[in-house]
Write an enzyme that holds these catalytic residues in place. Structure first.
Site, mmCIF file in Angstrom:
data_model
loop_
_atom_site.group_PDB
_atom_site.id
_atom_site.type_symbol
_atom_site.label_atom_id
_atom_site.label_comp_id
_atom_site.label_asym_id
_atom_site.label_seq_id
_atom_site.Cartn_x
_atom_site.Cartn_y
_atom_site.Cartn_z
ATOM 1 N N ASP A 84 0.820 -1.219 0.000
ATOM 2 C CA ASP A 84 0.000 0.000 0.000
ATOM 3 C C ASP A 84 0.849 1.263 0.000
ATOM 4 O OD1 ASP A 84 -2.737 0.245 -0.057
ATOM 5 O OD2 ASP A 84 -3.017 -0.256 2.058
ATOM 6 N N LYS A 112 -0.535 -0.416 -4.405
ATOM 7 C CA LYS A 112 -1.966 -0.082 -4.361
ATOM 8 C C LYS A 112 -2.105 1.374 -3.942
ATOM 9 C CE LYS A 112 -4.860 -1.795 -1.002
ATOM 10 N NZ LYS A 112 -5.332 -0.556 -0.358
ATOM 11 N N GLU A 114 -5.088 4.562 -3.249
ATOM 12 C CA GLU A 114 -6.500 4.918 -3.089
ATOM 13 C C GLU A 114 -6.808 6.176 -3.912
ATOM 14 O OE1 GLU A 114 -7.650 5.282 1.004
ATOM 15 O OE2 GLU A 114 -6.737 3.352 1.537
ATOM 16 N N GLU A 181 -13.922 -1.435 -2.284
ATOM 17 C CA GLU A 181 -14.235 -1.690 -0.866
ATOM 18 C C GLU A 181 -15.617 -1.142 -0.517
ATOM 19 O OE1 GLU A 181 -11.124 -0.769 1.896
ATOM 20 O OE2 GLU A 181 -12.442 -0.936 3.635
#
Ligand code: KIV
Length: 262
Positions: A84, A112, A114, A181
């Site tokens: 992340d 990853k 967001e 998510e």
């Protein structure tokens, strides 16, 4: 299990097969997860909550993720290792590239991030430099304060359509995987059917290409079990068996069921 690559995940999607993913933060659990056949391990910034005891992922630093990625890389076997990018790695494309470079050097095989369509430039530059990217959408925990809590996203059709358009823009920019998510199961299915790349879900229903859980939720040791999670240790007699039961339940589509979906 053969070594899992981004191409292997794509092939699973094309074959209509699901795959399992789990967070991992150290070498020992990474080894057990790999041996259970779990295809993708994520060094998630959830470590801020489940390891460090914070109430959000926001305090997690690049050094934290770097350290845990090195630990997992030493223990894992054939699973693909995703790491992340922490809060504020995306303040500029330059910072994104530098932070991703740290994690790839630590052993990550995919990073990853967001965000939504505005991430396209950063993703384009990362993939141009050979860094595979998973774009995390829906309930993105780094935006918890803006959301006003951990709330299901994409419930209304306008927002859902916008999310599909954003995901397509990120795929066009080079994202190899989309992680969704806490969205309605219907939106998870639409994303899977619309996008060419694998869609991993957590609280996104059964009809996506892969499932992911936070390891502490899957073992029932988190302070609170989210609705979309299941304690697999409760129905087995060892940690190894719980990892295996989770993998098997995902592969045979017995998890998640409706009670774990929105
Ligand atoms: O940080 C994390 O563990 C994650 C998962 C919840 C997908 O982002």
């Amino acid at each position: 299990m053969k070594t899992v690559t981004t191409r292997a995940l794509q092939a699973l999607k094309q074959a209509g097969e699901t795959f399992s993913c789990l967070t991992a933060y150290d070498a020992s659990f990474a080894r057990i997860a790999s041996q259970a056949g779990i295809e993708v391990l994520l060094v998630g910034d959830s470590l801020g909550m489940v390891l460090q005891g914070h109430s959000t992922t926001l305090p997690v630093t690049l050094d934290d993720i770097d350290y845990h990625t090195r630990c997992v890389a030493r223990g894992k076997e054939k699973s693909l290792l995703m790491a992340d990018l922490p809060f504020m790695s995306n303040t500029s494309t330059e910072r994104l590239l530098q932070d991703a470079g740290v994690l790839i050097r630590a052993g990550a095989e995919m990073v990853k991030i967001e965000g939504e369509a505005w991430l396209a430039e950063g993703i384009r530059e990362l993939t141009r430099r050979g860094v595979p990217v998973c774009a995390h959408m829906g309930l993105t925990p780094q935006s918890v304060h803006q959301f006003g809590g951990y709330r299901v996203q994409g419930r209304d059709s306008v927002h859902a359509e916008q999310m599909v358009a954003d995901a397509q823009a990120l795929v066009d920019a080079g994202a190899s995987v989309i992680l969704l998510e806490c969205v309605p199961a219907q939106l998870g299915r639409l994303m899977r059917d619309t996008l060419e790349v694998p869609v991993i879900g957590i609280g996104a229903g059964a009809d996506v290409d892969g499932q992911i859980l936070v390891m502490h939720d899957m073992l029932g040791v988190s302070a609170r079990l989210p609705r979309f999670a299941k304690n697999f240790l409760a129905e087995t007699d060892s940690i190894e068996a719980a990892f295996g039961a989770y993998h098997e339940a995902v592969k045979t589509r017995r998890f998640p069921s409706e009670e774990h979906s929105f």
